[in-house]
Design a protein around this motif. Sequence first.
Motif, PDB file in Angstrom:
ATOM      1  N   ILE A 270       9.337 -27.218   5.216  1.00  0.00           N
ATOM      2  CA  ILE A 270       9.717 -28.622   4.970  1.00  0.00           C
ATOM      3  C   ILE A 270       8.704 -29.256   4.028  1.00  0.00           C
ATOM      4  O   ILE A 270       7.535 -28.896   4.030  1.00  0.00           O
ATOM      5  CB  ILE A 270       9.742 -29.387   6.316  1.00  0.00           C
ATOM      6  CG1 ILE A 270      10.689 -28.700   7.297  1.00  0.00           C
ATOM      7  CG2 ILE A 270      10.108 -30.852   6.133  1.00  0.00           C
ATOM      8  CD1 ILE A 270      12.112 -28.604   6.847  1.00  0.00           C
ATOM      9  N   ASN A 271       9.143 -30.234   3.264  1.00  0.00           N
ATOM     10  CA  ASN A 271       8.317 -30.880   2.236  1.00  0.00           C
ATOM     11  C   ASN A 271       7.704 -29.819   1.328  1.00  0.00           C
ATOM     12  O   ASN A 271       6.501 -29.757   1.112  1.00  0.00           O
ATOM     13  CB  ASN A 271       7.222 -31.758   2.859  1.00  0.00           C
ATOM     14  CG  ASN A 271       7.822 -32.999   3.501  1.00  0.00           C
ATOM     15  OD1 ASN A 271       9.036 -33.187   3.462  1.00  0.00           O
ATOM     16  ND2 ASN A 271       6.996 -33.844   4.063  1.00  0.00           N
ATOM     17  N   ALA A 272       8.591 -28.976   0.822  1.00  0.00           N
ATOM     18  CA  ALA A 272       8.153 -27.857  -0.014  1.00  0.00           C
ATOM     19  C   ALA A 272       9.060 -27.723  -1.226  1.00  0.00           C
ATOM     20  O   ALA A 272      10.246 -28.067  -1.178  1.00  0.00           O
ATOM     21  CB  ALA A 272       8.196 -26.566   0.802  1.00  0.00           C
ATOM     22  N   ILE A 273       8.468 -27.236  -2.297  1.00  0.00           N
ATOM     23  CA  ILE A 273       9.223 -26.952  -3.516  1.00  0.00           C
ATOM     24  C   ILE A 273       9.343 -25.438  -3.625  1.00  0.00           C
ATOM     25  O   ILE A 273       8.333 -24.737  -3.649  1.00  0.00           O
ATOM     26  CB  ILE A 273       8.468 -27.486  -4.759  1.00  0.00           C
ATOM     27  CG1 ILE A 273       8.248 -28.996  -4.650  1.00  0.00           C
ATOM     28  CG2 ILE A 273       9.207 -27.126  -6.041  1.00  0.00           C
ATOM     29  CD1 ILE A 273       7.201 -29.538  -5.607  1.00  0.00           C
ATOM     30  N   TYR A 274      10.576 -24.960  -3.648  1.00  0.00           N
ATOM     31  CA  TYR A 274      10.806 -23.527  -3.807  1.00  0.00           C
ATOM     32  C   TYR A 274      11.138 -23.243  -5.264  1.00  0.00           C
ATOM     33  O   TYR A 274      12.047 -23.867  -5.821  1.00  0.00           O
ATOM     34  CB  TYR A 274      12.000 -23.069  -2.962  1.00  0.00           C
ATOM     35  CG  TYR A 274      11.713 -22.940  -1.493  1.00  0.00           C
ATOM     36  CD1 TYR A 274      11.384 -21.707  -0.933  1.00  0.00           C
ATOM     37  CD2 TYR A 274      11.805 -24.036  -0.650  1.00  0.00           C
ATOM     38  CE1 TYR A 274      11.150 -21.575   0.421  1.00  0.00           C
ATOM     39  CE2 TYR A 274      11.563 -23.920   0.713  1.00  0.00           C
ATOM     40  CZ  TYR A 274      11.239 -22.678   1.237  1.00  0.00           C
ATOM     41  OH  TYR A 274      11.007 -22.549   2.584  1.00  0.00           O
ATOM     42  N   GLU A 275      10.423 -22.303  -5.839  1.00  0.00           N
ATOM     43  CA  GLU A 275      10.727 -21.898  -7.209  1.00  0.00           C
ATOM     44  C   GLU A 275      11.560 -20.628  -7.136  1.00  0.00           C
ATOM     45  O   GLU A 275      11.100 -19.607  -6.618  1.00  0.00           O
ATOM     46  CB  GLU A 275       9.416 -21.639  -7.952  1.00  0.00           C
ATOM     47  CG  GLU A 275       9.638 -21.285  -9.406  1.00  0.00           C
ATOM     48  CD  GLU A 275       8.370 -20.723 -10.026  1.00  0.00           C
ATOM     49  OE1 GLU A 275       7.315 -21.360  -9.920  1.00  0.00           O
ATOM     50  OE2 GLU A 275       8.467 -19.629 -10.592  1.00  0.00           O
ATOM     51  N   GLY A 276      12.789 -20.698  -7.615  1.00  0.00           N
ATOM     52  CA  GLY A 276      13.636 -19.506  -7.578  1.00  0.00           C
ATOM     53  C   GLY A 276      15.093 -19.878  -7.712  1.00  0.00           C
ATOM     54  O   GLY A 276      15.453 -21.063  -7.806  1.00  0.00           O
ATOM     55  N   ASP A 277      15.940 -18.857  -7.710  1.00  0.00           N
ATOM     56  CA  ASP A 277      17.381 -19.083  -7.771  1.00  0.00           C
ATOM     57  C   ASP A 277      17.814 -19.620  -6.411  1.00  0.00           C
ATOM     58  O   ASP A 277      17.559 -19.004  -5.369  1.00  0.00           O
ATOM     59  CB  ASP A 277      18.072 -17.741  -8.076  1.00  0.00           C
ATOM     60  CG  ASP A 277      19.559 -17.920  -8.312  1.00  0.00           C
ATOM     61  OD1 ASP A 277      20.146 -18.888  -7.794  1.00  0.00           O
ATOM     62  OD2 ASP A 277      20.139 -17.078  -9.017  1.00  0.00           O
ATOM     63  N   ASN A 278      18.482 -20.765  -6.420  1.00  0.00           N
ATOM     64  CA  ASN A 278      18.812 -21.404  -5.143  1.00  0.00           C
ATOM     65  C   ASN A 278      19.696 -20.521  -4.246  1.00  0.00           C
ATOM     66  O   ASN A 278      19.640 -20.631  -3.024  1.00  0.00           O
ATOM     67  CB  ASN A 278      19.427 -22.794  -5.357  1.00  0.00           C
ATOM     68  CG  ASN A 278      20.525 -22.777  -6.383  1.00  0.00           C
ATOM     69  OD1 ASN A 278      21.147 -21.744  -6.624  1.00  0.00           O
ATOM     70  ND2 ASN A 278      20.767 -23.927  -7.000  1.00  0.00           N
ATOM     71  N   LEU A 279      20.471 -19.641  -4.868  1.00  0.00           N
ATOM     72  CA  LEU A 279      21.336 -18.773  -4.067  1.00  0.00           C
ATOM     73  C   LEU A 279      20.465 -17.856  -3.195  1.00  0.00           C
ATOM     74  O   LEU A 279      20.705 -17.700  -1.991  1.00  0.00           O
ATOM     75  CB  LEU A 279      22.215 -17.938  -4.998  1.00  0.00           C
ATOM     76  CG  LEU A 279      23.289 -17.105  -4.345  1.00  0.00           C
ATOM     77  CD1 LEU A 279      24.233 -17.957  -3.524  1.00  0.00           C
ATOM     78  CD2 LEU A 279      24.073 -16.314  -5.381  1.00  0.00           C
TER      79      LEU A 279
END
Length: 396
Positions: free
Chosen positions: A3-12
């Motif tokens: 939570i309260n995080a930024i994920y770098e990547g393809d959302n799928l």
Amino acid sequence: MEINAIYEGDNLEVMSKFPDNSVDLIYADPPFFTNANYEVIWHDKAEIRSFKDRWEGGIEHYITWMEPRVRECYRVLKDTGAMYLHCDYHADAHLRILMDKIFGENHFLNEIIWSYKGGGSGKDRFGRRHDTIFYYSKGKKHIFNDDNIRIPYLSAEGRDTKYAWGHHKGIDKEYKPNPKGKIPEDVWEIAPINSMSKERLGYPTQKPVELLERVVNASSDKTSIVLDPFCGCGTTLVASQKLQRKWIGIDISPTACKLMHKRLKKEFSIDAQLIRGEVDLKYVKKLAPFEFQNWVVVDKFLGTISKTKSGDMGIDGLTPQITGGFPIQVKQSESIGRNPIDNFETAIRRANKNKGYFVAYSFGKGAYEGVAEAKNNRGIEITLRTVQDLLDGKIE
Ligand SMILES: C[S@@+](CC[C@H](N)C(=O)[O-])C[C@H]1O[C@@H](n2cnc3c(N)ncnc32)[C@H](O)[C@@H]1O
């Protein structure tokens, strides 16, 4: 799921690891079907950011690309959750059908028209000045905080519409307008980000925080988790943080992720978690050209990007000054032959250097011959590095 995080990547890929029924609100603003590349030069350092619509196979291709992503959104949404899908005339008809298919026609809540002013229109048609936001609920009940989003009873012309409404219904006397104002209609007039906007970051598709504040305020509570799977420069995260919601952002662009991380730090002094998937050949091959350039030059060589794109004489970046400021050339190609090496050698000499790095997926025999000749005959040292070398930590 963090939570309260930024994920770098393809959302799928990223969403596939999230549990079912885990978020309360999704706002998705995917790249539109425009067949266009938007490339923008940011800041005085002229870092070039690239925003690319990645499909050229027509609308069916785009919808086929979108479908599994919308399905993942549906799966991770709680039964009391809702999704807003932001689009425009390029694909809205197709996306509406897709949303009906996945959420069910009876879960359609609104087709919100975001109307904005701005110059420029064709000579043979009306100005295209709105986006469409489809709003769907997952289950029978959904959060809708009407009191959070009420606005004054005023028409666009400034008339007090509560009287007009009361009169129209023939109930002037009984009608008691809500002192907090009215629930907005489905046409939202909110100023877009323009060159004068204070919140402008220079990202081509940045949405105004006011728009996202209305979405987040209406469809989430303080205990809610808000997910934006196409997060761009993090407008949804900013609106959520401002309204004290929990949030998750996903974007495939490393540049966008860094930017939103910086934005959250600047606006709220928070050091958001930045979660990056595995960086492998598959990941690198998906990078847009300027993202690839950033990855090689900045992430791997810790160098600087060349100031200009055109007229860069085949130099995409420089190694740090402390290690010599040597030219770096990057190519997202296999089997690099003799010519690119000869051209790079010329660029190195024009830059008054005697050394440079050439990065590509693979090199052919001609490339190695060019490197040997440059060294033996003219004392210019060109190091060839494959992407796999960089992934293995073999940089200089
Ligand atoms: C229209 S922009 C979003 C703008 C955002 N609403 C804002 O206000 O800044 C779309 C974003 O989707 C990202 N994107 C494209 N394909 C993606 C994917 N497969 N997974 C995650 N993000 C993706 C792009 O990098 C881009 O930042």
